[in-house]
Design a protein around this motif. Structure first.
Motif, PDB file in Angstrom:
ATOM      1  N   HIS A 197      58.485   9.663  11.762  1.00 18.11           N
ATOM      2  CA  HIS A 197      57.751   7.804  11.829  1.00 18.11           C
ATOM      3  C   HIS A 197      57.567   7.701  13.487  1.00 18.11           C
ATOM      4  O   HIS A 197      58.520   8.031  14.562  1.00 18.11           O
ATOM      5  CB  HIS A 197      58.494   7.119  11.611  1.00 18.11           C
ATOM      6  CG  HIS A 197      59.558   6.847   9.738  1.00 18.11           C
ATOM      7  ND1 HIS A 197      58.005   6.162   9.160  1.00 18.11           N
ATOM      8  CD2 HIS A 197      60.231   7.220   9.223  1.00 18.11           C
ATOM      9  CE1 HIS A 197      58.550   6.376   8.224  1.00 18.11           C
ATOM     10  NE2 HIS A 197      59.787   7.069   7.773  1.00 18.11           N
ATOM     11  N   PRO A 295      55.057  -2.165  10.038  1.00 23.56           N
ATOM     12  CA  PRO A 295      54.586  -0.574   9.351  1.00 23.56           C
ATOM     13  C   PRO A 295      54.997   0.745  10.173  1.00 23.56           C
ATOM     14  O   PRO A 295      55.057  -0.238  11.482  1.00 23.56           O
ATOM     15  CB  PRO A 295      53.726  -0.716   8.389  1.00 23.56           C
ATOM     16  CG  PRO A 295      53.886  -2.599   7.886  1.00 23.56           C
ATOM     17  CD  PRO A 295      54.046  -3.158   9.165  1.00 23.56           C
ATOM     18  N   LYS A 296      55.521   1.258  10.262  1.00 19.76           N
ATOM     19  CA  LYS A 296      55.372   2.787  11.271  1.00 19.76           C
ATOM     20  C   LYS A 296      53.997   4.053  10.580  1.00 19.76           C
ATOM     21  O   LYS A 296      53.657   3.536   9.887  1.00 19.76           O
ATOM     22  CB  LYS A 296      56.760   3.458  11.530  1.00 19.76           C
ATOM     23  CG  LYS A 296      58.214   2.107  11.177  1.00 19.76           C
ATOM     24  CD  LYS A 296      58.102   1.590  12.477  1.00 19.76           C
ATOM     25  CE  LYS A 296      58.965   0.132  12.470  1.00 19.76           C
ATOM     26  NZ  LYS A 296      58.510  -1.106  12.991  1.00 19.76           N
ATOM     27  N   ARG A 297      54.286   4.566  11.451  1.00 18.80           N
ATOM     28  CA  ARG A 297      53.527   5.548  11.257  1.00 18.80           C
ATOM     29  C   ARG A 297      54.323   5.867  10.534  1.00 18.80           C
ATOM     30  O   ARG A 297      55.725   6.202  10.600  1.00 18.80           O
ATOM     31  CB  ARG A 297      52.906   6.861  12.771  1.00 18.80           C
ATOM     32  CG  ARG A 297      52.467   8.210  11.805  1.00 18.80           C
ATOM     33  CD  ARG A 297      52.543   8.984  13.088  1.00 18.80           C
ATOM     34  NE  ARG A 297      51.871   8.756  14.504  1.00 18.80           N
ATOM     35  CZ  ARG A 297      50.463   8.128  14.705  1.00 18.80           C
ATOM     36  NH1 ARG A 297      50.059   8.671  13.373  1.00 18.80           N
ATOM     37  NH2 ARG A 297      49.715   7.638  15.436  1.00 18.80           N
ATOM     38  N   GLU A 298      53.449   7.207   8.964  1.00 20.76           N
ATOM     39  CA  GLU A 298      54.160   7.452   8.572  1.00 20.76           C
ATOM     40  C   GLU A 298      54.918   8.918   8.527  1.00 20.76           C
ATOM     41  O   GLU A 298      54.913   9.946   9.370  1.00 20.76           O
ATOM     42  CB  GLU A 298      52.963   8.604   6.854  1.00 20.76           C
ATOM     43  CG  GLU A 298      52.346   9.361   7.660  1.00 20.76           C
ATOM     44  CD  GLU A 298      51.173   9.001   8.797  1.00 20.76           C
ATOM     45  OE1 GLU A 298      50.643   9.943   9.299  1.00 20.76           O
ATOM     46  OE2 GLU A 298      50.647   8.123   8.826  1.00 20.76           O
ATOM     47  N   HIS A 323      53.882  11.814   1.642  1.00 19.31           N
ATOM     48  CA  HIS A 323      54.102  10.787   2.809  1.00 19.31           C
ATOM     49  C   HIS A 323      55.049   9.863   2.211  1.00 19.31           C
ATOM     50  O   HIS A 323      55.399   9.162   0.888  1.00 19.31           O
ATOM     51  CB  HIS A 323      53.269   9.773   3.161  1.00 19.31           C
ATOM     52  CG  HIS A 323      52.033  11.123   3.457  1.00 19.31           C
ATOM     53  ND1 HIS A 323      50.968   9.885   3.697  1.00 19.31           N
ATOM     54  CD2 HIS A 323      52.299  11.768   4.372  1.00 19.31           C
ATOM     55  CE1 HIS A 323      50.310  11.240   4.388  1.00 19.31           C
ATOM     56  NE2 HIS A 323      51.069  12.134   4.758  1.00 19.31           N
ATOM     57  N   ASP A 324      56.732   9.788   3.035  1.00 18.70           N
ATOM     58  CA  ASP A 324      57.690   8.051   3.164  1.00 18.70           C
ATOM     59  C   ASP A 324      56.879   7.516   3.255  1.00 18.70           C
ATOM     60  O   ASP A 324      56.505   6.953   4.498  1.00 18.70           O
ATOM     61  CB  ASP A 324      58.694   8.399   3.676  1.00 18.70           C
ATOM     62  CG  ASP A 324      59.852   7.604   3.578  1.00 18.70           C
ATOM     63  OD1 ASP A 324      59.645   6.686   3.212  1.00 18.70           O
ATOM     64  OD2 ASP A 324      60.704   7.744   4.173  1.00 18.70           O
ATOM     65  N   THR A 325      56.397   6.548   2.142  1.00 15.12           N
ATOM     66  CA  THR A 325      55.914   5.255   2.222  1.00 15.12           C
ATOM     67  C   THR A 325      56.709   4.043   2.628  1.00 15.12           C
ATOM     68  O   THR A 325      55.781   3.402   2.194  1.00 15.12           O
ATOM     69  CB  THR A 325      54.745   5.225   0.977  1.00 15.12           C
ATOM     70  OG1 THR A 325      53.501   4.853   1.378  1.00 15.12           O
ATOM     71  CG2 THR A 325      55.039   4.066  -0.549  1.00 15.12           C
ATOM     72  N   GLY A 332      48.768   2.944   2.501  1.00 17.59           N
ATOM     73  CA  GLY A 332      50.109   3.835   1.731  1.00 17.59           C
ATOM     74  C   GLY A 332      48.479   5.444   1.377  1.00 17.59           C
ATOM     75  O   GLY A 332      48.348   6.402   2.119  1.00 17.59           O
ATOM     76  N   TYR A 365      58.262  -0.065   5.464  1.00 13.31           N
ATOM     77  CA  TYR A 365      57.356   0.732   4.971  1.00 13.31           C
ATOM     78  C   TYR A 365      56.437   1.451   5.503  1.00 13.31           C
ATOM     79  O   TYR A 365      56.752   1.341   7.135  1.00 13.31           O
ATOM     80  CB  TYR A 365      56.616  -0.461   4.006  1.00 13.31           C
ATOM     81  CG  TYR A 365      56.292  -1.080   4.084  1.00 13.31           C
ATOM     82  CD1 TYR A 365      54.544  -2.016   4.637  1.00 13.31           C
ATOM     83  CD2 TYR A 365      56.652  -1.906   4.111  1.00 13.31           C
ATOM     84  CE1 TYR A 365      54.181  -2.812   5.063  1.00 13.31           C
ATOM     85  CE2 TYR A 365      56.277  -3.932   4.520  1.00 13.31           C
ATOM     86  CZ  TYR A 365      55.585  -4.087   5.298  1.00 13.31           C
ATOM     87  OH  TYR A 365      54.456  -5.164   5.377  1.00 13.31           O
ATOM     88  N   GLN A 366      55.503   2.348   5.841  1.00 11.83           N
ATOM     89  CA  GLN A 366      54.153   2.950   6.431  1.00 11.83           C
ATOM     90  C   GLN A 366      53.090   2.110   6.642  1.00 11.83           C
ATOM     91  O   GLN A 366      52.685   1.661   5.361  1.00 11.83           O
ATOM     92  CB  GLN A 366      54.423   4.523   6.044  1.00 11.83           C
ATOM     93  CG  GLN A 366      53.024   4.539   4.579  1.00 11.83           C
ATOM     94  CD  GLN A 366      52.375   5.858   4.481  1.00 11.83           C
ATOM     95  OE1 GLN A 366      52.815   6.714   4.511  1.00 11.83           O
ATOM     96  NE2 GLN A 366      51.770   6.020   3.881  1.00 11.83           N
TER      97      GLN A 366
END
Length: 780
Positions: A197, A295-298, A323-325, A332, A365-366
């Motif tokens: 992330h 949200p973050k970078r995946e 991907h950890d969504t 996502g 979440y991403q």
């Protein structure tokens, strides 16, 4: 469409551009340098302080729990503090972007540690902050899942019960036969890559100031990247027609995609308070709130297998992307889709099998982040390319050139690249500028000395589809009017988030076509009063967003040119518009001041305003096979990085970077250089130092810029003069394509390849912290 295309093609290959392609100073430079530029909080300080409510957010302290009740102590009620929960929302409590799975305020249950469960509002900031601490939330904890691989395998713990699975979305590409492709391979490389992330860390946190209007509506000034999306979300939450909601994005202190996702939600929360109370409402996230909520970078797990024949040609790839969504799908599915379609890198691969999974977990979440799913997959691609080259005994640049896409190539989705493919030339020119082969030999000789410091050099190549994907509609729209003194006002929905699209590129387009100097062009940007130009994301601000500006200005140019031709007795094709005048190319003494031409236009009934609209042509796509049209065009980036590794401490320092860009017409070299240098810094941060740390409950624990480390000037390498290959895009304004994301995408792979070259290790994880470097060397 035919008339629009003719206008776009008219100046595509123009050789005598007077403003476009020149190093023009941004029109907002002085305003920002003097501190006069207005950001969201400035409007509150100047106009609403003392007459507005402060809004703060109550965040979940559980990763997964049912909400049994929320209440405010009577003492705070007596002070006039207002508590707002999901049940107070007059419209729809649904803000999901790609799937309808996300509430504005948690309802029924919370799904990640830090989710917003309620808002509190008060005329006193101290009371609002106290209320956040004293609001009583009754939770019933539920089992939770934090690891995407575990989440995929479990059905007893579901982040969204209604989905029936923790897999939110799947993607696929099927081309040729991977079995046959691998049977023809002389060498095969197989790895699992894990990428982390990333926090946006923009200087200005999320902010919105909402003002109720007399027409039972609301105006919101807020930091977001797509005012018209903010308008739709606010209208939905309040249960109002969109026409009753006005959104203004002032100057925004950085976005990088994060304010494309969180910005509309920030606006909706402020608007909700203002609408319910009838008072102006200000919501500004603290740094801790920002890092916990948005949200973050995946984070990605990528299993990649690739093969090449004895001639050094790729034969097949087989890729699984996970991907950890996080708790909500948000964007996502689109992030995963982009990663899947770019899984080959900018290379010709006859046989491909790619599967993608966006997986729900009970974590933040991403979302959108510069590079949008492409950074992680290009990391895997470029690490594979280096290892295949090594096994074949080929130079990494030569191996890439044997496989690089060119005009006439097909992508793994079967899309024909019929024009605007300059990546091979860019790779050759960057290799030459960096003295690639000589430096590689010199560095290898240096490393034989056996000293504490080792050096390495790495190359990485990336491609990035411009505009929104596949058949998703994309358009450009702008409004341009010429004032009676010959100055120009431009209206665009594109937002100024620091990238310079409306304040530089759009101004230059208008200036080039109408002959007015840049200082006489005023831009009204980032407002729902302007035409909907789409979002300021996907590297489309100057390119796609600029098409509408181009179309509107071109219409006005045609009108004025026709009038000037009649007045001056000069053929239209002989007219030059420049320096606030119109003159004959063959007889420069024959000229008209632009203001005089405009007066004649008013007297003769020539309209001096125009709307420019262009709907980007797209093709069909078959989701079942992953075959068809993916993007209207691709921009390409090449980066060569040199590093020095301290083998005692594990510290990696990037010492020099050689960038090369194939992104169509370069409208403003100064602006592009700024984008490249900023992206290099962000890429160094991602690769070497930035990491988010979660505790055992999925709570972020380094939620400040002390514990979340970002690069400083001391970390910046020497950056060589960029190489530009102007592979013109037929639909771009003057042939321009997107630039903003490009330099970031290949940076991590370039650094990782350089570290691998320095140490002789296989780098498969990010970030390359000293601990990981020492572990890779067998020192830990």
């Amino acid at each position: 469409m035919g008339g629009a295309l003719s206008l776009l093609e008219k100046w595509l290959s123009a050789r005598e551009l007077l403003v476009v392609g020149k190093r023009v100073t941004r029109v907002d430079s002085l305003e920002k340098a003097l501190g006069k530029a207005m950001f969201t909080e400035d409007y509150f300080i100047d106009y609403f302080m003392g007459n507005a409510l402060y809004v703060k957010q109550v965040l979940s302290t559980h990763p997964h729990a049912r909400l049994k009740g929320i209440s405010l102590p009577d003492a705070l009620k007596g002070k006039g503090v207002r508590l707002i929960t999901a049940r107070d929302i007059p419209g729809e409590n649904q803000v999901g972007y790609s799937l309808p799975d996300q509430p504005l305020l948690a309802e029924g249950k919370v799904r990640y540690h830090g989710e917003v469960v309620a808002l509190v509002a008060s005329t006193s900031l101290d009371d609002a902050l106290r209320a956040v601490e004293e609001v009583r939330v009754d939770y019933e904890p539920l089992p939770y899942v934090l690891d995407p691989l575990e989440a995929m395998a479990r059905s007893d713990v579901l982040v969204h019960e209604e989905a029936g699975s923790n897999i939110a979305f799947r993607t696929r590409v099927r081309r040729g036969s991977v079995e046959e492709g691998f049977s023809r391979a002389h060498v095969v490389v197989e790895n699992e890559y894990r990428l982390h992330h990333q926090e946006h860390a923009y200087l200005e946190t999320e902010a919105a100031l909402a003002i109720p209007s007399m027409e039972n509506g609301v105006t919101v000034i807020g930091g977001l990247q797509y005012p018209h999306l903010g308008q739709r979300i606010v209208a939905r939450v309040l249960g109002l027609p969109s026409s009753r909601v006005k959104i203004i994005a002032p100057y925004v202190g950085g976005g990088f995609g994060g304010k494309d996702d969180e910005g509309p939600l920030t606006c909706a929360k402020a608007a909700l308070v203002a609408y319910l109370t009838g008072k102006p409402a200000l919501l500004v996230y603290s740094r801790e709130e920002s890092m916990r909520i948005h949200p973050k970078r995946e984070a990605a797990i990528i299993r990649y297998k690739s093969g090449a024949d004895s001639e050094g040609r790729l034969t097949a790839i087989e890729v699984t992307i996970i991907h950890d969504t996080g708790a909500y799908a948000n964007r996502g599915p689109f992030i995963l889709w982009r990663a899947t379609m770019h899984a080959s890198g900018p290379y010709i691969v006859p046989n491909a099998k790619v599967d993608g999974y966006a997986v729900y977990t009970n974590k933040v979440y991403q979302g959108s982040f510069r590079g949008f799913g492409n950074l992680s997959i290009q990391f895997a691609v470029e690490r594979q390319m280096d290892q295949l080259a090594e096994k074949l005994g080929l130079d990494p640049v030569e191996f890439r050139l044997r496989n690089i896409v060119r005009e006439g190539s097909h992508t793994i989705t079967g899309q024909l690249l019929d024009h605007s493919v300059g990546v091979a030339e860019a790779l050759k020119r960057v290799a030459e500028a960096s003295r690639w082969r000589e430096r590689r030999r010199e560095i290898e000789e240096y490393n034989k000395s056996g000293g504490r410091f080792k050096r390495g050099i790495g190359v990485a190549v990336a491609w990035h589809g411009i505009s929104t994907s596949r058949g998703v509609p994309d358009w450009s729209n702008a409004y341009v009017k010429i004032e009676q003194d010959g100055s120009v006002t431009l209206y665009t929905g594109i937002v100024e988030i620091g990238q310079g699209s409306p304040s530089s590129a759009h101004v230059q387009i208008v200036s080039e076509l109408l002959g007015v100097t840049p200082d006489r062009v005023r831009v009204v940007h980032g407002s729902t009063d302007a035409p909907d130009a789409g979002a300021t994301h996907a590297s489309r601000g100057s390119s796609i967003g600029g098409i509408g500006v181009y179309m509107a200005a071109a219409v006005l140019r045609e009108r004025l040119a026709g009038l000037a031709s009649r007045i001056m007795g000069v053929p239209v094709e002989d007219l030059v518009f420049a320096g606030n005048k119109v003159y004959s190319r063959n007889n420069p003494d024959k000229q008209l001041q632009l203001r005089d031409l405009v007066k004649e236009a008013v007297a003769r009934g020539v309209e001096l305003s125009a709307t420019g609209y262009f709907f980007l042509p797209k093709g069909r796509f078959d989701d079942s096979t992953g075959q068809g049209f993916a993007y209207p065009a691709y921009s390409y980036m090449v980066v060569v990085s040199e590093v020095e590794v301290d083998t005692l401490t594990g510290v990696v320092k990037v010492t020099r970077v050689y960038p090369g860009l194939a992104a169509g017409r370069v409208i403003n070299p100064v602006q592009v250089e700024g984008q490249i240098e900023g992206a290099i810094a962000q890429g160094i941060g991602y690769t070497l130092m930035e990491r988010l740390v979660f505790d055992e409950k999925g709570a972020l624990i380094n939620v400040n810029l002390t514990d979340y480390v970002v690069p400083s000037m001391r970390d910046m390498p020497e950056v060589a003069e960029p190489v530009y290959v102007e592979d013109l895009f037929k639909y771009g304004p003057f042939g321009a394509k997107g630039v903003g994301e490009m330099a970031l995408i290949p940076m991590p792979a370039s650094i990782a390849n350089a570290v691998s070259h320095a140490l002789g290790v296989n780098v498969t994880e990010t970030p390359l912290t000293p601990e990981k470097v020492l572990k890779a060397m067998g020192r830990l």
